[in-house]
Design a protein around this motif. Structure first.
Motif, mmCIF file in Angstrom:
data_model
loop_
_atom_site.group_PDB
_atom_site.id
_atom_site.type_symbol
_atom_site.label_atom_id
_atom_site.label_comp_id
_atom_site.label_asym_id
_atom_site.label_seq_id
_atom_site.Cartn_x
_atom_site.Cartn_y
_atom_site.Cartn_z
ATOM 1 N N THR A 232 0.816 -1.217 0.000
ATOM 2 C CA THR A 232 0.000 0.000 0.000
ATOM 3 C C THR A 232 0.851 1.270 0.000
ATOM 4 O O THR A 232 0.314 2.374 0.014
ATOM 5 C CB THR A 232 -0.954 0.028 1.212
ATOM 6 N N GLY A 233 2.171 1.113 0.009
ATOM 7 C CA GLY A 233 3.064 2.269 -0.035
ATOM 8 C C GLY A 233 3.402 2.868 1.317
ATOM 9 O O GLY A 233 4.149 3.846 1.386
ATOM 10 N N ALA A 234 2.895 2.289 2.409
ATOM 11 C CA ALA A 234 3.194 2.812 3.744
ATOM 12 C C ALA A 234 4.617 2.452 4.173
ATOM 13 O O ALA A 234 5.190 3.114 5.037
ATOM 14 C CB ALA A 234 2.195 2.275 4.769
ATOM 15 N N LEU A 235 5.177 1.415 3.570
ATOM 16 C CA LEU A 235 6.558 0.992 3.816
ATOM 17 C C LEU A 235 7.265 0.958 2.477
ATOM 18 O O LEU A 235 6.821 0.275 1.548
ATOM 19 C CB LEU A 235 6.576 -0.402 4.463
ATOM 20 N N LYS A 236 8.339 1.713 2.394
ATOM 21 C CA LYS A 236 9.143 1.708 1.171
ATOM 22 C C LYS A 236 10.426 0.934 1.450
ATOM 23 O O LYS A 236 11.039 1.106 2.510
ATOM 24 C CB LYS A 236 9.444 3.135 0.731
ATOM 25 N N ILE A 237 10.802 0.101 0.499
ATOM 26 C CA ILE A 237 12.008 -0.708 0.637
ATOM 27 C C ILE A 237 12.926 -0.391 -0.520
ATOM 28 O O ILE A 237 12.538 -0.491 -1.690
ATOM 29 C CB ILE A 237 11.675 -2.218 0.653
ATOM 30 N N ASP A 238 14.139 0.013 -0.187
ATOM 31 C CA ASP A 238 15.164 0.265 -1.191
ATOM 32 C C ASP A 238 16.256 -0.769 -0.964
ATOM 33 O O ASP A 238 16.795 -0.869 0.138
ATOM 34 C CB ASP A 238 15.712 1.681 -1.043
ATOM 35 N N GLY A 239 16.545 -1.552 -1.981
ATOM 36 C CA GLY A 239 17.549 -2.601 -1.842
ATOM 37 C C GLY A 239 16.898 -3.962 -1.986
ATOM 38 O O GLY A 239 15.800 -4.094 -2.527
ATOM 39 N N ASN A 240 17.574 -4.976 -1.483
ATOM 40 C CA ASN A 240 17.132 -6.355 -1.635
ATOM 41 C C ASN A 240 15.877 -6.616 -0.802
ATOM 42 O O ASN A 240 15.921 -6.657 0.422
ATOM 43 C CB ASN A 240 18.254 -7.305 -1.223
ATOM 44 N N ILE A 241 14.760 -6.815 -1.485
ATOM 45 C CA ILE A 241 13.486 -7.023 -0.782
ATOM 46 C C ILE A 241 13.498 -8.327 0.016
ATOM 47 O O ILE A 241 12.876 -8.426 1.063
ATOM 48 C CB ILE A 241 12.288 -6.966 -1.755
ATOM 49 N N ASN A 242 14.235 -9.341 -0.452
ATOM 50 C CA ASN A 242 14.299 -10.606 0.292
ATOM 51 C C ASN A 242 14.958 -10.417 1.655
ATOM 52 O O ASN A 242 14.568 -11.070 2.628
ATOM 53 C CB ASN A 242 15.023 -11.672 -0.523
ATOM 54 N N ASP A 243 15.952 -9.537 1.723
ATOM 55 C CA ASP A 243 16.566 -9.231 3.017
ATOM 56 C C ASP A 243 15.556 -8.540 3.926
ATOM 57 O O ASP A 243 15.436 -8.860 5.104
ATOM 58 C CB ASP A 243 17.790 -8.329 2.840
ATOM 59 N N ALA A 244 14.813 -7.599 3.358
ATOM 60 C CA ALA A 244 13.834 -6.855 4.146
ATOM 61 C C ALA A 244 12.731 -7.776 4.673
ATOM 62 O O ALA A 244 12.255 -7.593 5.799
ATOM 63 C CB ALA A 244 13.236 -5.731 3.297
ATOM 64 N N ILE A 245 12.356 -8.768 3.892
ATOM 65 C CA ILE A 245 11.304 -9.697 4.311
ATOM 66 C C ILE A 245 11.719 -10.462 5.569
ATOM 67 O O ILE A 245 10.883 -10.764 6.421
ATOM 68 C CB ILE A 245 10.936 -10.642 3.150
ATOM 69 N N ARG A 246 12.997 -10.738 5.726
ATOM 70 C CA ARG A 246 13.476 -11.454 6.917
ATOM 71 C C ARG A 246 13.213 -10.670 8.199
ATOM 72 O O ARG A 246 13.093 -11.248 9.279
ATOM 73 C CB ARG A 246 14.970 -11.760 6.790
ATOM 74 N N ILE A 247 13.123 -9.364 8.076
ATOM 75 C CA ILE A 247 12.893 -8.527 9.252
ATOM 76 C C ILE A 247 11.538 -8.845 9.883
ATOM 77 O O ILE A 247 11.383 -8.780 11.103
ATOM 78 C CB ILE A 247 13.015 -7.031 8.884
ATOM 79 N N GLU A 248 10.556 -9.231 9.069
ATOM 80 C CA GLU A 248 9.243 -9.576 9.607
ATOM 81 C C GLU A 248 9.363 -10.709 10.631
ATOM 82 O O GLU A 248 8.763 -10.651 11.707
ATOM 83 C CB GLU A 248 8.284 -9.971 8.488
ATOM 84 N N SER A 249 10.157 -11.730 10.311
ATOM 85 C CA SER A 249 10.364 -12.838 11.263
ATOM 86 C C SER A 249 11.042 -12.351 12.533
ATOM 87 O O SER A 249 10.710 -12.799 13.635
ATOM 88 C CB SER A 249 11.222 -13.935 10.627
#
Length: 135
Positions: A107-124
């Protein structure tokens, strides 16, 4: 681990008084739990990354994760592997599990610059933090 900080954040979550102003302390706790908890250590095994966290118009921090050690720094990293950019209210809700990070991204409330797979790990990792705060 700083038990006083853990209890302060825990109380704010229970009383629903956690705000964007509490994010620096939350990030410090994130690192402390990262350094102390086996689940977090397993999550970052072999992971040497720098995560930039930008809370628009409020604060900017980066977390270096190297050989299982989490280190929090204020300011802008020289070379972040990925950057998470959020407005203050969205950041508070994402970090406390009140807003789904994937939905926030789409929805655009979180912007990710860089490797999205790395950012997804943050959820865990956020889930591990929240489990620790519930204990």
């Amino acid at each position: 681990m700083d038990e006083a900080l853990l209890n302060t954040i825990r109380e704010k979550l229970l009383e629903e008084t956690f705000t964007a102003g509490d994010i620096p302390e939350y990030l410090q706790l994130f690192c402390e739990i990262g350094n102390a908890e086996e689940d977090m250590q397993e999550e970052v095994e072999g992971w040497n990354k720098t995560m930039q966290v930008v809370v628009t118009d409020q604060c900017e921090y980066y977390i270096q994760i190297s050989d299982g050690t989490f280190t929090l720094n204020e300011g802008k990293a020289d070379a972040a592997d990925f950057t998470l950019t959020m407005k203050p209210d969205d950041a508070a809700r994402i970090l406390t599990g009140q807003k789904d990070p994937k939905l926030a991204y789409f929805t655009g409330a979180l912007k990710i610059d860089g490797n999205i797979n790395d950012a997804i790990r943050i959820e865990s990792m956020i889930e591990i933090i929240l489990d620790e705060l519930e204990d």
